[in-house]
Design a protein around this motif. Structure first.
Motif, PDB file in Angstrom:
ATOM      1  N   MET A  87     -35.472  44.780 -15.682  1.00 19.73           N
ATOM      2  CA  MET A  87     -36.156  45.184 -16.575  1.00 19.73           C
ATOM      3  C   MET A  87     -34.269  45.761 -17.860  1.00 19.73           C
ATOM      4  N   ILE A  88     -34.721  44.821 -18.956  1.00 17.54           N
ATOM      5  CA  ILE A  88     -33.294  45.466 -19.725  1.00 17.54           C
ATOM      6  C   ILE A  88     -34.376  45.845 -21.458  1.00 17.54           C
ATOM      7  N   SER A  89     -33.124  47.339 -21.362  1.00 17.94           N
ATOM      8  CA  SER A  89     -34.057  47.848 -22.908  1.00 17.94           C
ATOM      9  C   SER A  89     -32.680  47.731 -23.598  1.00 17.94           C
ATOM     10  N   PHE A  90     -32.418  47.448 -24.908  1.00 21.52           N
ATOM     11  CA  PHE A  90     -31.193  48.422 -25.630  1.00 21.52           C
ATOM     12  C   PHE A  90     -31.733  48.952 -27.056  1.00 21.52           C
ATOM     13  N   SER A  91     -30.285  49.846 -27.238  1.00 20.49           N
ATOM     14  CA  SER A  91     -30.586  50.558 -27.937  1.00 20.49           C
ATOM     15  C   SER A  91     -30.471  50.096 -29.901  1.00 20.49           C
ATOM     16  N   GLY A  92     -30.711  51.231 -30.403  1.00 18.85           N
ATOM     17  CA  GLY A  92     -30.566  50.721 -31.693  1.00 18.85           C
ATOM     18  C   GLY A  92     -28.766  50.385 -32.231  1.00 18.85           C
ATOM     19  N   SER A  93     -28.050  51.126 -31.416  1.00 17.13           N
ATOM     20  CA  SER A  93     -27.142  51.151 -31.662  1.00 17.13           C
ATOM     21  C   SER A  93     -26.135  49.860 -31.337  1.00 17.13           C
ATOM     22  N   LEU A  94     -26.870  48.692 -30.600  1.00 17.81           N
ATOM     23  CA  LEU A  94     -25.940  47.427 -29.943  1.00 17.81           C
ATOM     24  C   LEU A  94     -25.183  46.942 -30.692  1.00 17.81           C
ATOM     25  N   ARG A  95     -23.350  46.289 -30.012  1.00 20.87           N
ATOM     26  CA  ARG A  95     -23.232  45.806 -30.587  1.00 20.87           C
ATOM     27  C   ARG A  95     -23.102  44.518 -29.385  1.00 20.87           C
ATOM     28  N   ILE A  96     -23.329  43.613 -31.303  1.00 23.12           N
ATOM     29  CA  ILE A  96     -23.444  41.980 -30.933  1.00 23.12           C
ATOM     30  C   ILE A  96     -22.132  41.318 -30.836  1.00 23.12           C
ATOM     31  N   PHE A  97     -21.639  41.001 -29.971  1.00 23.98           N
ATOM     32  CA  PHE A  97     -20.323  39.671 -30.867  1.00 23.98           C
ATOM     33  C   PHE A  97     -20.576  38.245 -30.183  1.00 23.98           C
ATOM     34  N   LEU A  98     -20.503  37.232 -30.968  1.00 27.29           N
ATOM     35  CA  LEU A  98     -20.433  35.871 -31.323  1.00 27.29           C
ATOM     36  C   LEU A  98     -19.532  35.751 -30.958  1.00 27.29           C
ATOM     37  N   LEU A  99     -19.393  34.801 -29.986  1.00 30.00           N
ATOM     38  CA  LEU A  99     -18.030  34.018 -29.469  1.00 30.00           C
ATOM     39  C   LEU A  99     -17.880  32.641 -30.543  1.00 30.00           C
ATOM     40  N   VAL A 100     -17.388  31.979 -31.552  1.00 25.39           N
ATOM     41  CA  VAL A 100     -17.890  31.329 -32.912  1.00 25.39           C
ATOM     42  C   VAL A 100     -17.426  30.208 -32.144  1.00 25.39           C
ATOM     43  N   GLU A 101     -16.250  29.814 -31.080  1.00 22.20           N
ATOM     44  CA  GLU A 101     -15.846  28.412 -30.724  1.00 22.20           C
ATOM     45  C   GLU A 101     -16.737  28.009 -29.598  1.00 22.20           C
ATOM     46  N   GLY A 102     -17.010  26.903 -29.046  1.00 17.91           N
ATOM     47  CA  GLY A 102     -17.680  26.240 -28.074  1.00 17.91           C
ATOM     48  C   GLY A 102     -16.935  26.868 -26.866  1.00 17.91           C
ATOM     49  N   CYS A 103     -17.893  26.946 -25.725  1.00 16.05           N
ATOM     50  CA  CYS A 103     -17.923  27.478 -24.802  1.00 16.05           C
ATOM     51  C   CYS A 103     -18.175  26.781 -22.880  1.00 16.05           C
ATOM     52  N   ASP A 104     -17.214  26.640 -22.408  1.00 18.93           N
ATOM     53  CA  ASP A 104     -17.495  26.144 -20.765  1.00 18.93           C
ATOM     54  C   ASP A 104     -18.979  26.897 -20.164  1.00 18.93           C
ATOM     55  N   MET A 105     -20.645  25.912 -20.017  1.00 19.92           N
ATOM     56  CA  MET A 105     -20.790  26.792 -19.900  1.00 19.92           C
ATOM     57  C   MET A 105     -21.392  27.116 -18.537  1.00 19.92           C
ATOM     58  N   ARG A 106     -20.674  26.512 -17.596  1.00 24.42           N
ATOM     59  CA  ARG A 106     -19.990  26.253 -15.861  1.00 24.42           C
ATOM     60  C   ARG A 106     -19.662  28.126 -15.832  1.00 24.42           C
ATOM     61  N   LYS A 107     -19.165  28.686 -16.710  1.00 28.06           N
ATOM     62  CA  LYS A 107     -18.828  30.209 -16.594  1.00 28.06           C
ATOM     63  C   LYS A 107     -19.938  30.904 -16.328  1.00 28.06           C
ATOM     64  N   GLY A 108     -19.500  31.678 -15.242  1.00 32.92           N
ATOM     65  CA  GLY A 108     -20.422  32.892 -14.829  1.00 32.92           C
ATOM     66  C   GLY A 108     -19.563  34.199 -14.941  1.00 32.92           C
ATOM     67  N   TYR A 109     -20.541  35.582 -14.317  1.00 34.09           N
ATOM     68  CA  TYR A 109     -20.032  36.883 -14.248  1.00 34.09           C
ATOM     69  C   TYR A 109     -18.313  36.681 -14.606  1.00 34.09           C
ATOM     70  N   ASN A 110     -17.700  36.892 -13.615  1.00 39.36           N
ATOM     71  CA  ASN A 110     -15.809  36.683 -13.697  1.00 39.36           C
ATOM     72  C   ASN A 110     -15.182  35.830 -15.186  1.00 39.36           C
ATOM     73  N   GLY A 111     -16.286  34.362 -14.702  1.00 35.35           N
ATOM     74  CA  GLY A 111     -15.564  33.643 -16.384  1.00 35.35           C
ATOM     75  C   GLY A 111     -15.707  33.891 -17.743  1.00 35.35           C
ATOM     76  N   LEU A 112     -16.862  34.601 -17.437  1.00 37.45           N
ATOM     77  CA  LEU A 112     -17.816  35.761 -19.234  1.00 37.45           C
ATOM     78  C   LEU A 112     -17.131  36.622 -19.148  1.00 37.45           C
ATOM     79  N   SER A 113     -17.058  37.332 -18.190  1.00 38.21           N
ATOM     80  CA  SER A 113     -16.058  38.991 -18.551  1.00 38.21           C
ATOM     81  C   SER A 113     -14.453  38.724 -19.560  1.00 38.21           C
ATOM     82  N   GLY A 114     -13.540  37.351 -18.325  1.00 35.88           N
ATOM     83  CA  GLY A 114     -12.142  37.604 -18.614  1.00 35.88           C
ATOM     84  C   GLY A 114     -11.747  36.193 -20.247  1.00 35.88           C
ATOM     85  N   LEU A 115     -13.482  35.764 -20.935  1.00 36.73           N
ATOM     86  CA  LEU A 115     -13.545  35.769 -22.066  1.00 36.73           C
ATOM     87  C   LEU A 115     -13.715  36.651 -23.493  1.00 36.73           C
TER      88      LEU A 115
END
Length: 87
Positions: free
Chosen positions: A1-29
């Motif tokens: 189960m995932i729970s989020f706090s009220g002070s959660l920060r959210i970052f959006l990458l506005v440019e398009g991204c390669d959706m083949r990326k997994g954990y390591n690729g997204l962490s690098g981004l």
């Protein structure tokens, strides 16, 4: 189960991204695009160029989550680079 706090920060990458990326690729981004540590507890949201798929990277304290959604039709409402507000 995932729970989020009220002070959660959210970052959006506005440019398009390669959706083949997994954990390591997204962490690098996260590191290269936001200058953040992927294990900071924030949500990092990525979208493809057609805005029909999103992936979310989240560290819950024990490991990384990658959540994914693909729309069968239509697209996500996504900000344009000119609409980005930086704190």
């Amino acid at each position: 189960m995932i729970s989020f706090s009220g002070s959660l920060r959210i970052f959006l990458l506005v440019e398009g991204c390669d959706m083949r990326k997994g954990y390591n690729g997204l962490s690098g981004l996260v590191s290269s695009s936001f200058g953040e540590d992927p294990r900071s507890g924030a949500l990092y949201v990525f979208c493809n160029r057609r805005h029909s798929r999103i992936k979310v990277l989240y560290f819950d304290g024990t490991g990384l989550w990658v959540l994914s959604k693909r729309l069968e039709r239509g697209s996500f409402s996504w900000p344009k680079p000119s609409q980005v507000v930086r704190p």
